[in-house]
Each structure stands twice: as structure tokens, then as C-alpha cells.
Design a protein around this motif. Sequence first.
Motif, mmCIF file in Angstrom:
data_model
loop_
_atom_site.group_PDB
_atom_site.id
_atom_site.type_symbol
_atom_site.label_atom_id
_atom_site.label_comp_id
_atom_site.label_asym_id
_atom_site.label_seq_id
_atom_site.Cartn_x
_atom_site.Cartn_y
_atom_site.Cartn_z
ATOM 1 N N GLY A 108 -9.106 2.386 5.726
ATOM 2 C CA GLY A 108 -8.336 2.770 4.551
ATOM 3 C C GLY A 108 -8.051 4.254 4.463
ATOM 4 N N ASN B 112 -6.582 6.811 1.413
ATOM 5 C CA ASN B 112 -7.033 6.686 0.029
ATOM 6 C C ASN B 112 -6.390 7.718 -0.890
ATOM 7 O OD1 ASN B 112 -8.751 6.470 -2.280
ATOM 8 N ND2 ASN B 112 -10.364 5.680 -0.958
ATOM 9 N N GLY C 117 0.809 -1.227 0.000
ATOM 10 C CA GLY C 117 0.000 0.000 0.000
ATOM 11 C C GLY C 117 0.837 1.269 0.000
ATOM 12 N N HIS D 36 -1.886 4.266 1.356
ATOM 13 C CA HIS D 36 -2.871 3.180 1.483
ATOM 14 C C HIS D 36 -2.636 2.324 2.713
ATOM 15 C CE1 HIS D 36 -2.464 4.168 -2.847
ATOM 16 N NE2 HIS D 36 -3.750 4.336 -2.688
#
Length: 325
Positions: free
Chosen positions: A111, A113, A97, A101
Motif C-alpha cells: 500500500g 498511503n 484507489g 492508493h
Amino acid sequence: MQIDNETKIRMLKEMLKIRSFEEKIQELYHAGYIPGSMHLSTGQEAVPVGVCLNLLKSDYLLSSHRGHGHVLAKGGEYKYMMAELYGKKTGYCGGKGGSMHFANVKIGVLGTNGIVGGGICIAAGVGFSIKYQKSEKVTVCFFGDGAANTGAFHEGLNFAAVLKAPVVFIIENNQYAISVPRKLSDCVEDLSIRAAGYNMPGVTVDGNDVMAVYETAKTAVERARSGGGPALIECRTYRWHGHHAGEPKDGLVYRSQEEIDSWKEKCPIKRLREALIAGNIITEKEVDTLEKEFQQELERAIDFAEKSPYPDAEALYENVYIDEG
Ligand SMILES: Cc1ncc(C[n+]2csc(CCOP(=O)(O)OP(=O)(O)O)c2C)c(N)n1
């Protein structure tokens, strides 16, 4: 509202936890240890801390591309965050991520984003599911002033309001969307008045005053938890650094040093630190000790990240589709 001393000390501690982390990762990023892009929230710490101190571990949080502070304030740990930034298997998202993320359901982080406004409609959906399950949880959703000009803002707030979903929407108004000053993109002074269009309470608050943020969020969180529906809070604050860590001249292209300095004067940490010391609630020495402890924890987190392996090549295909087997 009377805020007890223990909570005030906690506020300072949580803000120092975020500031220490971001100052260190900024160094590591420029030294080439952290890949990808990174958005710092230095100067904005009072917002996540003031809001999240009203939450339970079981409550949910959604955030934006500028989400390190939100994750930390919701209970995120340095070592798993550092490993994620390093792209390592032991990070919160297995190293896949990175800075934009983060997610960890155990601490309620659903999350951060990279899509501007991307968390807003998800938050409305999470609020719907909380209501559907007749649970008493609350969802908070952080996003920037730029995100408050997206279509998702209208859809998400309207949907949450129609459903009376337990969602608190927080605009972190740091005055810019990348290089665009808000006076060129907003037609209203207080973004919180947009709440009227969704029949929910809307409040604008000094986002560099952690106690004011805490009190405002408390009212909204309690209201949402007891079935009163969503609310919108606009926190006025400022990011000290460029839009992202690699931005030319650290953001000095579209704003002046005087402007940055004037906001540094309003530093939320300095403000609380001075007030607590003046009120004999904490000593200078105790604050220094706290800072040292965070530095030591950061060193351990860096060591953990460096020694952790990268994800295996096969991990590329994991968590893409639901495993029905
Ligand atoms: C849907 C979408 N449009 C554009 C972008 C590019 N972009 C990344 S951050 C950003 C500005 C966001 O400003 P704001 O919401 O105020 O948040 P801040 O960066 O100030 O925290 C833009 C336009 C994006 N990531 N997603």
C-alpha cells in the motif's frame, strides 16, 4: 563496494522508467484525463531504485502519498498503474484507489498511503508477521521528512526495534512538507540520528546518488534479512515540482527558481547517465532507445486505460469487509 555494470545499467533503466511515467501522467493530469490529486516524485528517482534493487519480489514495500516511483521500482507495470490513475476497473485497485492508493500483493506492494506517516506502523506490523512466521522476507517503508515528525514515526520505529523486526525505514528528505521548509520543522540536521533513540543504525546518504543509496540500502536489507533488526536511512533529495500536481505556480510560491535549478543540476538520472556514457558502459544511442521504448510502452498503457471500463456501481461495496462466505 564494487557495483557491476549490469546493475548500473539496470539503475539507469529503472530511473528512466519512473521519470518517463511521471512526465507523461503530469501531462495527462493537466489535460484532464486523470481525476483526483497526484503527487509527483520527479527528481527523487534514485531513492526507490537504489533501495528496491536490493529487494526480492517476495519482499514487501509500504509507501506514502508520493508513491508512483516506489511501486514502479518494486515491479509495478505501467498499464495497471495507468488504469488505476484513470479510475478504471483494470487498475491495481480496481480504479478505486487512484494516485495515492496503490496496492498489489503479488509484487509485494502492501500500500501507498494518503495519511502522512500512515505506512510506518503498518511496516512494523508487517515486520512482526515476517518474524512470527520465521520467514526471511524484508519490508521497506518509504516516507517523507514531514512524516518523520509524526507520532507514528516514534511508535513504529520503537515497536520494530523492540521486536528486532526486519524493516528498513527510508526517509525521503525532499526538503519540504508541503510548503514548510525543513529548517522550520526539524531540530536536527541529520534526521538519521533519531535512530539512536531506537537503538538501530541510522545513516544519512546523498539521495540523488543512486549508487550510494544502493550500497547503504544493501547493508540495511542484508542485516534485516539475517535477523539483525531494523535500520533507518535518510536520503537527501528534492522534488522538482509542486507538492501536488495542481499546486499554484508548481511550488514556486515558497521556494526560488534558483533553488530548484540548483537541484536540477544534481539530477540523479543525468548524473548516472553521464557517468555510464563516460565509462563506456552504455552509449548515448542505447539510452535514447530505452527512452523510446518507455514512450511506446506508455502509449500502450494509455490505450489500455482508455479502453478499460469503469468499475460497476456494486463494486463500491467490494473489499470493504472480509467476505466470510
Ligand atoms: C496525518 C496527516 N496529516 C496531514 C496531512 C496533509 N498532508 C499531506 S502531504 C503532507 C506533507 C508531507 O510531507 P512529507 O512527509 O515530507 O512528504 P512529501 O510530501 O515531502 O513527500 C501533509 C501535511 C495528511 N495527509 N495526513
